[in-house]
Structures are given as structure tokens and as C-alpha cells.
Design a protein around this motif. Structure first.
Motif, PDB file in Angstrom:
ATOM      1  N   GLN A   2       0.878  -1.390   0.115  1.00 39.01           N
ATOM      2  CA  GLN A   2      -0.064   0.031   0.180  1.00 39.01           C
ATOM      3  C   GLN A   2       0.716   1.416   0.068  1.00 39.01           C
ATOM      4  N   ASN A   3       1.925   1.404   0.767  1.00 35.79           N
ATOM      5  CA  ASN A   3       2.883   2.281   0.727  1.00 35.79           C
ATOM      6  C   ASN A   3       3.258   2.698  -0.864  1.00 35.79           C
ATOM      7  N   LYS A   4       3.617   1.751  -1.354  1.00 35.57           N
ATOM      8  CA  LYS A   4       4.048   1.882  -2.816  1.00 35.57           C
ATOM      9  C   LYS A   4       2.904   2.474  -3.766  1.00 35.57           C
ATOM     10  N   MET A   5       1.702   2.025  -3.420  1.00 33.93           N
ATOM     11  CA  MET A   5       0.650   2.275  -4.036  1.00 33.93           C
ATOM     12  C   MET A   5       0.535   3.729  -4.028  1.00 33.93           C
ATOM     13  N   LEU A   6       0.911   4.557  -2.757  1.00 27.04           N
ATOM     14  CA  LEU A   6       0.672   5.565  -2.479  1.00 27.04           C
ATOM     15  C   LEU A   6       1.540   6.860  -2.757  1.00 27.04           C
ATOM     16  N   ARG A   7       2.860   6.205  -3.197  1.00 29.00           N
ATOM     17  CA  ARG A   7       4.175   7.054  -3.435  1.00 29.00           C
ATOM     18  C   ARG A   7       3.602   8.050  -4.571  1.00 29.00           C
ATOM     19  N   ASP A  11       2.967  13.405 -10.734  1.00 25.56           N
ATOM     20  CA  ASP A  11       1.699  13.755 -11.842  1.00 25.56           C
ATOM     21  C   ASP A  11       0.592  14.019 -10.885  1.00 25.56           C
ATOM     22  N   ILE A  12       0.047  15.332 -10.889  1.00 26.18           N
ATOM     23  CA  ILE A  12      -1.147  15.300  -9.935  1.00 26.18           C
ATOM     24  C   ILE A  12      -2.242  14.312 -10.226  1.00 26.18           C
ATOM     25  N   THR A  13      -2.812  14.138 -11.494  1.00 25.72           N
ATOM     26  CA  THR A  13      -3.901  13.579 -12.082  1.00 25.72           C
ATOM     27  C   THR A  13      -3.569  11.953 -11.493  1.00 25.72           C
ATOM     28  N   ARG A  14      -2.379  11.620 -11.659  1.00 24.44           N
ATOM     29  CA  ARG A  14      -2.367  10.287 -11.434  1.00 24.44           C
ATOM     30  C   ARG A  14      -2.157   9.917  -9.964  1.00 24.44           C
ATOM     31  N   ASP A  15      -1.397  10.931  -9.406  1.00 29.05           N
ATOM     32  CA  ASP A  15      -1.510  10.574  -7.823  1.00 29.05           C
ATOM     33  C   ASP A  15      -2.913  10.843  -7.300  1.00 29.05           C
ATOM     34  N   ARG A  16      -3.746  11.558  -7.590  1.00 24.79           N
ATOM     35  CA  ARG A  16      -5.113  11.660  -7.365  1.00 24.79           C
ATOM     36  C   ARG A  16      -5.696  10.460  -7.410  1.00 24.79           C
ATOM     37  N   GLU A  17      -5.749   9.991  -8.752  1.00 26.41           N
ATOM     38  CA  GLU A  17      -6.375   8.650  -9.022  1.00 26.41           C
ATOM     39  C   GLU A  17      -5.812   7.474  -8.153  1.00 26.41           C
ATOM     40  N   GLN A  18      -4.560   7.537  -7.909  1.00 29.21           N
ATOM     41  CA  GLN A  18      -4.118   6.422  -6.867  1.00 29.21           C
ATOM     42  C   GLN A  18      -4.627   6.535  -5.339  1.00 29.21           C
ATOM     43  N   ILE A  19      -4.895   7.767  -4.918  1.00 29.50           N
ATOM     44  CA  ILE A  19      -5.396   8.095  -3.719  1.00 29.50           C
ATOM     45  C   ILE A  19      -6.913   7.582  -3.789  1.00 29.50           C
TER      46      ILE A  19
END
Length: 182
Positions: A2-7, A11-19
């Protein structure tokens, strides 16, 4: 894992999608967040409403509709936004009711959420917001009408092409273009 998934990727869009994808794994927390909607502390109610939208579980729709009556404007606003994230048609009529609120934040948020939900019942109630005194409410109403896809909104949107505010003109242009392509 999960830590890797939230790294953060940068890329703001990509980070938001991951969260948001991570939040959807938190479905077991939904009953506790629903309970927190009744907490005496505003901060807990606001955070619960936020999390329920992020998690995306339909069990939250009815409790969130109830939270529209919260005494705190911040909780009401977050609730309106979360209902849009859930995209459940049961929220349409309560959100339409928010379009006539004295609070511009509720009108703006409700307009946006109705656009996200995409139910045609919102078209006629959204049109009066195109004349709202607050530019951001007008812009969100224009965007929502574009999302709803009914060409009858082109005529009421057209005067906004000459609005003094760029955000309103841009929202109207994009909505009209989208509606004309339907």
C-alpha cells in the motif's frame, strides 16, 4: 504494497487517481464514517462526509443526504461534493433543493454535483443559476448543463459568452460546444 501504491509520482492527476483507488479499498470503514456524521464535533462530521465521498460506497448516499441538514456550512458543502462523487440518482432531488440556498458555496457545489450525476431532472433547475450574482456559481452551472447533454440549454447559455468573467465565458463555450456535438 500500500505504501508503494500511494507513492507520489509528480503527476497530480495520476497521484489523485491512486489516492481515490486506495480510498475505495476502505469500504469496511463506511459504517464508522456514517456514525461520525452525527458526531458533536464539526471537524469529525466534515472529515466523515469527505471520506464517504472518496470511498465511493453507495451505503453512504442516504446518510449523506441527511447530512445536508447539518448546522455547519462546511459540512453541508463537503456533503454536497461527496454526493456528486457517489453519482447516485437518489441525491438528485436533495441537490436540486440546494440550488436555491442562500449560500453560494452550496449552489456552486450542488450544480457541480448534479453535472457529475448526469440526471436530466437537473436541467430546468440549473438554468436560473446562469444568472446568479456569483461568477463561480454561473460557471459551475454552465459546466453542469454541458455535462447533462440537453441541447435546450444552448439558448440560455449563449448570453454567458459575453460575460465579463473569463471563467464563465470559458465554461459556457465548452458547454455549448459539447451540446452542439450531441
Amino acid at each position: 504494497m500500500q505504501n508503494k501504491m500511494l507513492r507520489q509520482t509528480g503527476d497530480i492527476t495520476r497521484d489523485r487517481e491512486q489516492i481515490l483507488a486506495y480510498m475505495k479499498t476502505r469500504r469496511d470503514d463506511v459504517p464508522e464514517y456514517i456514525r461520525l456524521l452525527k458526531n458533536p464535533h464539526q471537524l469529525y462530521r466534515r472529515k466523515a462526509a469527505t471520506r464517504l465521498g472518496e470511498i465511493g460506497d453507495k451505503r453512504a448516499v442516504v446518510p449523506l443526504i441527511g447530512a445536508l441538514e447539518d448546522k455547519a456550512l462546511e459540512v453541508q458543502y463537503v456533503t454536497v461534493k461527496s454526493l456528486g462523487m457517489l453519482r447516485d440518482k437518489r441525491a438528485v432531488e436533495p441537490l436540486i433543493g440546494c440550488l436555491t440556498s442562500e449560500e453560494k458555496w452550496l449552489r456552486q457545489g450542488a450544480a457541480h454535483s448534479l453535472g457529475q450525476i448526469g440526471d436530466s431532472r437537473a436541467i430546468d433547475p440549473l438554468i436560473p443559476l446562469l444568472n446568479d450574482t456569483h461568477h463561480d456559481v454561473k460557471a459551475h452551472a454552465a459546466w453542469a448543463l454541458g455535462q447533462l447533454g440537453d441541447p435546450k440549454a444552448v439558448e440560455p447559455l449563449t448570453p454567458l459568452l459575453k460575460d465579463e468573467r473569463e471563467d464563465v465565458r470559458r465554461a459556457a463555450e465548452e458547454a455549448i460546444a459539447k451540446l452542439k456535438n450531441k
